[in-house]
Design a protein around this motif. Sequence first.
Motif, PDB file in Angstrom:
ATOM      1  N   THR A  80       0.820  -1.209   0.000  1.00 54.58           N
ATOM      2  CA  THR A  80       0.000   0.000   0.000  1.00 54.58           C
ATOM      3  C   THR A  80       0.855   1.261   0.000  1.00 54.58           C
ATOM      4  OG1 THR A  80      -1.836  -1.098   1.134  1.00 54.58           O
ATOM      5  CG2 THR A  80      -1.729   1.294   1.317  1.00 54.58           C
ATOM      6  N   VAL A  81       0.438   2.235  -0.805  1.00 57.22           N
ATOM      7  CA  VAL A  81       0.992   3.583  -0.760  1.00 57.22           C
ATOM      8  C   VAL A  81      -0.168   4.529  -0.456  1.00 57.22           C
ATOM      9  CG1 VAL A  81       2.946   3.143  -2.272  1.00 57.22           C
ATOM     10  CG2 VAL A  81       0.751   3.833  -3.264  1.00 57.22           C
ATOM     11  N   TYR A  82       0.154   5.744  -0.031  1.00 61.57           N
ATOM     12  CA  TYR A  82      -0.856   6.673   0.468  1.00 61.57           C
ATOM     13  C   TYR A  82      -0.828   7.953  -0.353  1.00 61.57           C
ATOM     14  CZ  TYR A  82      -0.652   3.278   4.177  1.00 61.57           C
ATOM     15  OH  TYR A  82      -0.661   2.088   4.876  1.00 61.57           O
ATOM     16  N   ARG A  83      -2.005   8.382  -0.831  1.00 62.56           N
ATOM     17  CA  ARG A  83      -2.111   9.541  -1.695  1.00 62.56           C
ATOM     18  C   ARG A  83      -2.833  10.662  -0.962  1.00 62.56           C
ATOM     19  NH1 ARG A  83      -1.319   8.694  -7.081  1.00 62.56           N
ATOM     20  NH2 ARG A  83      -1.101  10.958  -7.026  1.00 62.56           N
ATOM     21  N   PRO A  84      -2.153  11.772  -0.634  1.00 61.59           N
ATOM     22  CA  PRO A  84      -2.822  12.900   0.018  1.00 61.59           C
ATOM     23  C   PRO A  84      -3.920  13.472  -0.874  1.00 61.59           C
ATOM     24  CG  PRO A  84      -0.419  13.106   0.105  1.00 61.59           C
ATOM     25  CD  PRO A  84      -0.728  12.004  -0.852  1.00 61.59           C
ATOM     26  N   GLY A  85      -4.953  14.049  -0.237  1.00 58.53           N
ATOM     27  CA  GLY A  85      -6.035  14.688  -0.970  1.00 58.53           C
ATOM     28  C   GLY A  85      -6.009  16.188  -0.764  1.00 58.53           C
ATOM     29  N   ASP A  86      -7.081  16.860  -1.213  1.00 60.37           N
ATOM     30  CA  ASP A  86      -7.164  18.308  -1.069  1.00 60.37           C
ATOM     31  C   ASP A  86      -7.276  18.721   0.394  1.00 60.37           C
ATOM     32  OD1 ASP A  86      -7.049  18.572  -3.812  1.00 60.37           O
ATOM     33  OD2 ASP A  86      -9.227  18.546  -4.055  1.00 60.37           O
ATOM     34  N   GLU A  87      -7.937  17.896   1.203  1.00 63.25           N
ATOM     35  CA  GLU A  87      -8.051  18.130   2.638  1.00 63.25           C
ATOM     36  C   GLU A  87      -7.151  17.135   3.371  1.00 63.25           C
ATOM     37  OE1 GLU A  87      -9.705  20.576   4.029  1.00 63.25           O
ATOM     38  OE2 GLU A  87     -10.406  21.292   2.060  1.00 63.25           O
ATOM     39  N   PRO A  88      -6.630  17.504   4.557  1.00 58.64           N
ATOM     40  CA  PRO A  88      -5.744  16.577   5.283  1.00 58.64           C
ATOM     41  C   PRO A  88      -6.368  15.207   5.546  1.00 58.64           C
ATOM     42  CG  PRO A  88      -5.633  18.766   6.250  1.00 58.64           C
ATOM     43  CD  PRO A  88      -6.742  18.809   5.230  1.00 58.64           C
ATOM     44  N   SER A  89      -7.686  15.194   5.792  1.00 58.93           N
ATOM     45  CA  SER A  89      -8.340  13.923   6.107  1.00 58.93           C
ATOM     46  C   SER A  89      -8.722  13.130   4.863  1.00 58.93           C
ATOM     47  CB  SER A  89      -9.606  14.179   6.937  1.00 58.93           C
ATOM     48  OG  SER A  89     -10.531  14.978   6.203  1.00 58.93           O
ATOM     49  N   ALA A  90      -8.463  13.687   3.679  1.00 54.17           N
ATOM     50  CA  ALA A  90      -8.894  13.050   2.433  1.00 54.17           C
ATOM     51  C   ALA A  90      -7.835  12.112   1.856  1.00 54.17           C
ATOM     52  CB  ALA A  90      -9.258  14.109   1.398  1.00 54.17           C
ATOM     53  N   VAL A  91      -6.818  11.776   2.624  1.00 55.55           N
ATOM     54  CA  VAL A  91      -5.790  10.846   2.158  1.00 55.55           C
ATOM     55  C   VAL A  91      -6.424   9.508   1.799  1.00 55.55           C
ATOM     56  CG1 VAL A  91      -5.274  10.140   4.531  1.00 55.55           C
ATOM     57  CG2 VAL A  91      -3.586   9.765   2.755  1.00 55.55           C
ATOM     58  N   ARG A  92      -5.902   8.861   0.779  1.00 61.58           N
ATOM     59  CA  ARG A  92      -6.420   7.563   0.318  1.00 61.58           C
ATOM     60  C   ARG A  92      -5.283   6.555   0.233  1.00 61.58           C
ATOM     61  NH1 ARG A  92     -10.337   9.581   1.715  1.00 61.58           N
ATOM     62  NH2 ARG A  92     -12.341   9.871   0.633  1.00 61.58           N
ATOM     63  N   GLN A  93      -5.652   5.274   0.388  1.00 68.23           N
ATOM     64  CA  GLN A  93      -4.666   4.212   0.223  1.00 68.23           C
ATOM     65  C   GLN A  93      -4.868   3.547  -1.130  1.00 68.23           C
ATOM     66  OE1 GLN A  93      -5.167   0.837   2.958  1.00 68.23           O
ATOM     67  NE2 GLN A  93      -7.066   1.776   3.691  1.00 68.23           N
ATOM     68  N   VAL A  94      -3.759   3.301  -1.791  1.00 71.10           N
ATOM     69  CA  VAL A  94      -3.753   2.623  -3.083  1.00 71.10           C
ATOM     70  C   VAL A  94      -3.002   1.310  -2.903  1.00 71.10           C
ATOM     71  CG1 VAL A  94      -2.997   2.720  -5.489  1.00 71.10           C
ATOM     72  CG2 VAL A  94      -3.807   4.799  -4.331  1.00 71.10           C
ATOM     73  N   VAL A  95      -3.653   0.214  -3.263  1.00 65.60           N
ATOM     74  CA  VAL A  95      -3.065  -1.117  -3.084  1.00 65.60           C
ATOM     75  C   VAL A  95      -2.404  -1.560  -4.385  1.00 65.60           C
ATOM     76  CG1 VAL A  95      -3.493  -3.508  -2.440  1.00 65.60           C
ATOM     77  CG2 VAL A  95      -4.846  -1.668  -1.391  1.00 65.60           C
ATOM     78  N   LEU A  96      -1.112  -1.801  -4.340  1.00 64.04           N
ATOM     79  CA  LEU A  96      -0.388  -2.248  -5.533  1.00 64.04           C
ATOM     80  C   LEU A  96      -0.786  -3.674  -5.879  1.00 64.04           C
ATOM     81  CD1 LEU A  96       3.185  -0.873  -4.792  1.00 64.04           C
ATOM     82  CD2 LEU A  96       1.210   0.300  -5.772  1.00 64.04           C
ATOM     83  N   ARG A  97      -0.818  -3.954  -7.168  1.00 63.59           N
ATOM     84  CA  ARG A  97      -1.217  -5.295  -7.608  1.00 63.59           C
ATOM     85  C   ARG A  97      -0.187  -6.338  -7.219  1.00 63.59           C
ATOM     86  NH1 ARG A  97      -2.732  -2.443 -12.440  1.00 63.59           N
ATOM     87  NH2 ARG A  97      -0.724  -3.036 -13.342  1.00 63.59           N
ATOM     88  N   ASP A  98       1.082  -5.985  -7.313  1.00 59.65           N
ATOM     89  CA  ASP A  98       2.145  -6.958  -7.093  1.00 59.65           C
ATOM     90  C   ASP A  98       3.045  -6.512  -5.944  1.00 59.65           C
ATOM     91  OD1 ASP A  98       1.412  -8.529  -9.391  1.00 59.65           O
ATOM     92  OD2 ASP A  98       2.265  -6.908 -10.612  1.00 59.65           O
ATOM     93  N   PRO A  99       3.638  -7.455  -5.249  1.00 60.05           N
ATOM     94  CA  PRO A  99       4.582  -7.091  -4.179  1.00 60.05           C
ATOM     95  C   PRO A  99       5.725  -6.260  -4.722  1.00 60.05           C
ATOM     96  CG  PRO A  99       4.007  -9.413  -4.037  1.00 60.05           C
ATOM     97  CD  PRO A  99       3.448  -8.908  -5.341  1.00 60.05           C
ATOM     98  N   LEU A 100       6.092  -5.241  -3.972  1.00 52.96           N
ATOM     99  CA  LEU A 100       7.212  -4.376  -4.329  1.00 52.96           C
ATOM    100  C   LEU A 100       8.216  -4.467  -3.192  1.00 52.96           C
ATOM    101  CD1 LEU A 100       8.391  -2.118  -6.213  1.00 52.96           C
ATOM    102  CD2 LEU A 100       7.209  -0.487  -4.737  1.00 52.96           C
ATOM    103  N   LEU A 101       9.276  -5.254  -3.394  1.00 55.15           N
ATOM    104  CA  LEU A 101      10.214  -5.522  -2.313  1.00 55.15           C
ATOM    105  C   LEU A 101      11.605  -5.027  -2.675  1.00 55.15           C
ATOM    106  CD1 LEU A 101       8.530  -8.779  -2.296  1.00 55.15           C
ATOM    107  CD2 LEU A 101       9.142  -8.004  -0.034  1.00 55.15           C
ATOM    108  N   ARG A 102      12.266  -4.456  -1.673  1.00 49.69           N
ATOM    109  CA  ARG A 102      13.664  -4.060  -1.827  1.00 49.69           C
ATOM    110  C   ARG A 102      14.458  -4.793  -0.738  1.00 49.69           C
ATOM    111  NH1 ARG A 102      13.531   0.466  -5.180  1.00 49.69           N
ATOM    112  NH2 ARG A 102      11.601   1.693  -5.094  1.00 49.69           N
ATOM    113  N   PHE A 103      15.159  -5.812  -1.123  1.00 57.09           N
ATOM    114  CA  PHE A 103      15.943  -6.574  -0.167  1.00 57.09           C
ATOM    115  C   PHE A 103      17.308  -5.908  -0.002  1.00 57.09           C
ATOM    116  CE2 PHE A 103      12.963  -9.810   0.478  1.00 57.09           C
ATOM    117  CZ  PHE A 103      12.398 -10.185  -0.725  1.00 57.09           C
TER     118      PHE A 103
END
Length: 411
Positions: A80-103
């Motif tokens: 999941t990554v988080y996208r701020p909105g126009d208002e502070p409380s309007a942040v949204r979560q975006v779920v990536l389709r595939d795992p994104l790993l940095r070992f």
Amino acid sequence: MVAEQAATHPLDAGGAMHGRGHYPLTMGQLSMWRAVSVRPTEQLWESNQDLLWSAPAGTSEEELRQALTALAARHESLRTVYRPGDEPSAVRQVVLRDPLLRFRAASVREPFDLSAEPAWRAWMRPAGDGEPPQVHVVIHHIAADGAATRILESDFHALLRGDSLATAHTPREAAERQHTDAFRARLSAALEYRQRILAAAPRIAVSRGPLVRARAQTGIPYRAVHQAARRLGVTLPTLLLTVYVQTLAATTGRTDHLLWQLSANRMDPAVRGLVSSLTQWVPMLVECDPDGPLRPMARDVNVAAARALQHGVYDPYAVALTDLDHGSYFTIIPAPADAAVDSTPAETAPARVEFLPPHARSGPSFYLMAHVHPEVRLTVRVMRGGYRRVEVRRLLTTMTDLLLRAVKDTA
């Protein structure tokens, strides 16, 4: 040797997110987002949790890599990554389709860009002489609270064994429930409760002081405090909370106190096994005679604590930002789910207090964390004027003595 895996940035060249949906956040995620949003840049890393997971001897790096990838595929908060909105409380979560790993190895002090990458990192430590291989995990509190990190570790070991696991609940499902009209009455009740408690709470002027951290190894085994709580007819957290209130009364000379519990908000079976951030601070008022009988005091605290926890889910943007200098804060780290009561010694051991190096400066300025297994350990962090080493030692020694007395008086 550190294993590394190339990763694609979640934003493509046109700025589109390789994910699905823009979902609301749980109230716990929102609380963490709001707390981070007002934090100085140099303190952003302080929401990172530093974990170390062991693996069975003989486990290869490739097997560890596969288990971690499967873990990220299983739990959406690790994608999941988080996208701020126009208002502070309007942040949204975006779920990536595939795992994104940095070992790759990284310092716990390296902050996450929550809008650009999933909020965790992992890397492998090869087996040493007589030591099993290990996985080092750094994860932001918005992706997993304390209870969730234990779920992650358990699932990691199950995936290494090849166990079949039931489908995991998702943060977006919990968040969508918390934003429905049906849930609104619960949020309103929590808001009214919070306003009532804070209006009635004593207001005591405090000043910020140097950071002092210390830990009491009480020597009191889990078995002893568990049995004492049972004999009193209260929960183990309530017994520790009662002794905390007794200690505050004895060391400050005040009988009325505003306390803040860190509510896990996991009573609903739909979120009990959820990997996300659900915790929120919830206030309670307690009056305590430090010389009074323990049993009625513990029952009064039990009622107050239960009422507070019933109002543990609230909209953080509907209330004033929590004043982290107002009142005393408390949380308990429970025993592992598979811990047997009789698995720890029955006899107490000598207590000792050790001072710890300064660490994170964000969060409450008067904060006690209690670990209960395999013995009770009390860690206090104070950033208030009038609390130097001598006062902090007295606080921990007093609480240890009162807890030991509670154990002996109920035996």
